[in-house]
Design a protein around this motif. Structure first.
Motif, PDB file in Angstrom:
ATOM      1  N   TYR A   3       0.843  -1.190   0.000  1.00  0.00           N
ATOM      2  CA  TYR A   3       0.000   0.000   0.000  1.00  0.00           C
ATOM      3  C   TYR A   3       0.879   1.241   0.000  1.00  0.00           C
ATOM      4  CZ  TYR A   3      -3.624  -3.255   1.524  1.00  0.00           C
ATOM      5  OH  TYR A   3      -4.499  -4.289   1.607  1.00  0.00           O
ATOM      6  N   LYS A   4       0.374   2.308  -0.599  1.00  0.00           N
ATOM      7  CA  LYS A   4       1.059   3.597  -0.548  1.00  0.00           C
ATOM      8  C   LYS A   4       0.725   4.268   0.774  1.00  0.00           C
ATOM      9  CE  LYS A   4       0.226   4.111  -5.450  1.00  0.00           C
ATOM     10  NZ  LYS A   4      -0.700   4.695  -6.406  1.00  0.00           N
ATOM     11  N   THR A   5       1.624   5.098   1.260  1.00  0.00           N
ATOM     12  CA  THR A   5       1.397   5.813   2.521  1.00  0.00           C
ATOM     13  C   THR A   5       0.097   6.591   2.463  1.00  0.00           C
ATOM     14  OG1 THR A   5       3.771   5.991   2.875  1.00  0.00           O
ATOM     15  CG2 THR A   5       2.386   7.496   4.121  1.00  0.00           C
ATOM     16  N   ARG A   6      -0.220   7.180   1.321  1.00  0.00           N
ATOM     17  CA  ARG A   6      -1.435   7.984   1.140  1.00  0.00           C
ATOM     18  C   ARG A   6      -2.710   7.165   1.380  1.00  0.00           C
ATOM     19  NH1 ARG A   6      -5.846   9.713   0.853  1.00  0.00           N
ATOM     20  NH2 ARG A   6      -6.801  11.015  -0.703  1.00  0.00           N
ATOM     21  N   GLU A   7      -2.613   5.860   1.224  1.00  0.00           N
ATOM     22  CA  GLU A   7      -3.794   5.005   1.315  1.00  0.00           C
ATOM     23  C   GLU A   7      -4.201   4.667   2.747  1.00  0.00           C
ATOM     24  OE1 GLU A   7      -3.574   2.627  -2.881  1.00  0.00           O
ATOM     25  OE2 GLU A   7      -2.310   1.874  -1.260  1.00  0.00           O
ATOM     26  N   LEU A  22     -14.115  10.150   0.004  1.00  0.00           N
ATOM     27  CA  LEU A  22     -15.030   9.602  -1.004  1.00  0.00           C
ATOM     28  C   LEU A  22     -14.680  10.124  -2.391  1.00  0.00           C
ATOM     29  CD1 LEU A  22     -18.451   9.721   0.874  1.00  0.00           C
ATOM     30  CD2 LEU A  22     -17.049   7.707   0.375  1.00  0.00           C
ATOM     31  N   ASP A  23     -14.307  11.403  -2.476  1.00  0.00           N
ATOM     32  CA  ASP A  23     -13.863  11.957  -3.759  1.00  0.00           C
ATOM     33  C   ASP A  23     -12.636  11.220  -4.269  1.00  0.00           C
ATOM     34  OD1 ASP A  23     -15.910  13.818  -3.739  1.00  0.00           O
ATOM     35  OD2 ASP A  23     -14.645  15.475  -3.041  1.00  0.00           O
ATOM     36  N   TYR A  24     -11.674  10.958  -3.386  1.00  0.00           N
ATOM     37  CA  TYR A  24     -10.460  10.235  -3.769  1.00  0.00           C
ATOM     38  C   TYR A  24     -10.809   8.845  -4.296  1.00  0.00           C
ATOM     39  CZ  TYR A  24      -6.186   7.513  -3.307  1.00  0.00           C
ATOM     40  OH  TYR A  24      -5.132   6.658  -3.546  1.00  0.00           O
ATOM     41  N   ILE A  25     -11.658   8.136  -3.598  1.00  0.00           N
ATOM     42  CA  ILE A  25     -12.046   6.783  -4.000  1.00  0.00           C
ATOM     43  C   ILE A  25     -12.717   6.793  -5.367  1.00  0.00           C
ATOM     44  CG2 ILE A  25     -13.692   4.901  -3.480  1.00  0.00           C
ATOM     45  CD1 ILE A  25     -11.190   4.759  -1.822  1.00  0.00           C
ATOM     46  N   SER A  26     -13.563   7.770  -5.619  1.00  0.00           N
ATOM     47  CA  SER A  26     -14.338   7.784  -6.860  1.00  0.00           C
ATOM     48  C   SER A  26     -13.542   8.272  -8.069  1.00  0.00           C
ATOM     49  CB  SER A  26     -15.597   8.635  -6.687  1.00  0.00           C
ATOM     50  OG  SER A  26     -15.254   9.994  -6.476  1.00  0.00           O
ATOM     51  N   GLN A  27     -12.348   8.815  -7.877  1.00  0.00           N
ATOM     52  CA  GLN A  27     -11.542   9.332  -8.983  1.00  0.00           C
ATOM     53  C   GLN A  27     -10.992   8.233  -9.887  1.00  0.00           C
ATOM     54  OE1 GLN A  27      -8.456  11.669  -7.215  1.00  0.00           O
ATOM     55  NE2 GLN A  27      -9.816  13.380  -6.762  1.00  0.00           N
ATOM     56  N   ASP A  28     -10.756   7.072  -9.349  1.00  0.00           N
ATOM     57  CA  ASP A  28     -10.094   6.011 -10.106  1.00  0.00           C
ATOM     58  C   ASP A  28     -10.564   4.664  -9.552  1.00  0.00           C
ATOM     59  OD1 ASP A  28      -8.110   3.981 -10.783  1.00  0.00           O
ATOM     60  OD2 ASP A  28      -6.760   5.605 -11.341  1.00  0.00           O
ATOM     61  N   ASN A  31      -8.247   3.180  -6.922  1.00  0.00           N
ATOM     62  CA  ASN A  31      -7.979   3.861  -5.654  1.00  0.00           C
ATOM     63  C   ASN A  31      -8.580   3.047  -4.514  1.00  0.00           C
ATOM     64  OD1 ASN A  31      -6.639   5.941  -6.877  1.00  0.00           O
ATOM     65  ND2 ASN A  31      -8.229   7.455  -6.577  1.00  0.00           N
ATOM     66  N   ARG A  32      -7.915   3.069  -3.402  1.00  0.00           N
ATOM     67  CA  ARG A  32      -8.398   2.350  -2.219  1.00  0.00           C
ATOM     68  C   ARG A  32      -7.873   3.072  -0.988  1.00  0.00           C
ATOM     69  NH1 ARG A  32      -4.101  -2.387  -3.486  1.00  0.00           N
ATOM     70  NH2 ARG A  32      -2.296  -1.118  -2.993  1.00  0.00           N
ATOM     71  N   LEU A  33      -8.530   2.849   0.115  1.00  0.00           N
ATOM     72  CA  LEU A  33      -8.087   3.396   1.392  1.00  0.00           C
ATOM     73  C   LEU A  33      -8.086   2.278   2.420  1.00  0.00           C
ATOM     74  CD1 LEU A  33     -10.065   6.759   1.493  1.00  0.00           C
ATOM     75  CD2 LEU A  33      -7.606   6.478   1.160  1.00  0.00           C
ATOM     76  N   ILE A  46     -13.062   0.654  -1.164  1.00  0.00           N
ATOM     77  CA  ILE A  46     -12.834   0.646  -2.607  1.00  0.00           C
ATOM     78  C   ILE A  46     -14.071   1.179  -3.317  1.00  0.00           C
ATOM     79  CG2 ILE A  46     -11.180  -1.270  -2.557  1.00  0.00           C
ATOM     80  CD1 ILE A  46     -13.469  -3.122  -3.460  1.00  0.00           C
ATOM     81  N   PRO A  47     -13.940   1.598  -4.587  1.00  0.00           N
ATOM     82  CA  PRO A  47     -15.108   2.062  -5.333  1.00  0.00           C
ATOM     83  C   PRO A  47     -16.133   0.940  -5.489  1.00  0.00           C
ATOM     84  CG  PRO A  47     -13.078   2.685  -6.474  1.00  0.00           C
ATOM     85  CD  PRO A  47     -12.707   1.745  -5.366  1.00  0.00           C
ATOM     86  N   VAL A  48     -17.396   1.304  -5.509  1.00  0.00           N
ATOM     87  CA  VAL A  48     -18.463   0.308  -5.595  1.00  0.00           C
ATOM     88  C   VAL A  48     -18.363  -0.503  -6.891  1.00  0.00           C
ATOM     89  CG1 VAL A  48     -20.234   1.796  -6.619  1.00  0.00           C
ATOM     90  CG2 VAL A  48     -20.907  -0.093  -5.125  1.00  0.00           C
TER      91      VAL A  48
END
Length: 59
Positions: A3-7, A22-28, A31-33, A46-48
């Protein structure tokens, strides 16, 4: 898994900045947190569409 530190986000950060995350997740779709609670990796957000894809492959 790597994982990246940002995640990594804390539950407190998630509560305080939900719209931003939520904006970050929906951009790509990739993307994951990783949600950290009590110093432990607890969940992954993760995005739906990605979740639905994973679910359909698993079935």
């Amino acid at each position: 898994m790597h994982y990246k530190t940002r995640e990594f986000i804390s539950t407190k950060d998630l509560q305080n900045n939900l719209d931003k995350h939520l904006d970050y997740i929906s951009q790509d779709p990739f993307n994951r947190l990783v949600i950290v609670r009590g110093g432990k990796n607890e969940d992954v957000m993760i995005p739906v569409l990605e979740y639905e894809h994973i679910k359909s492959v698993a079935e």
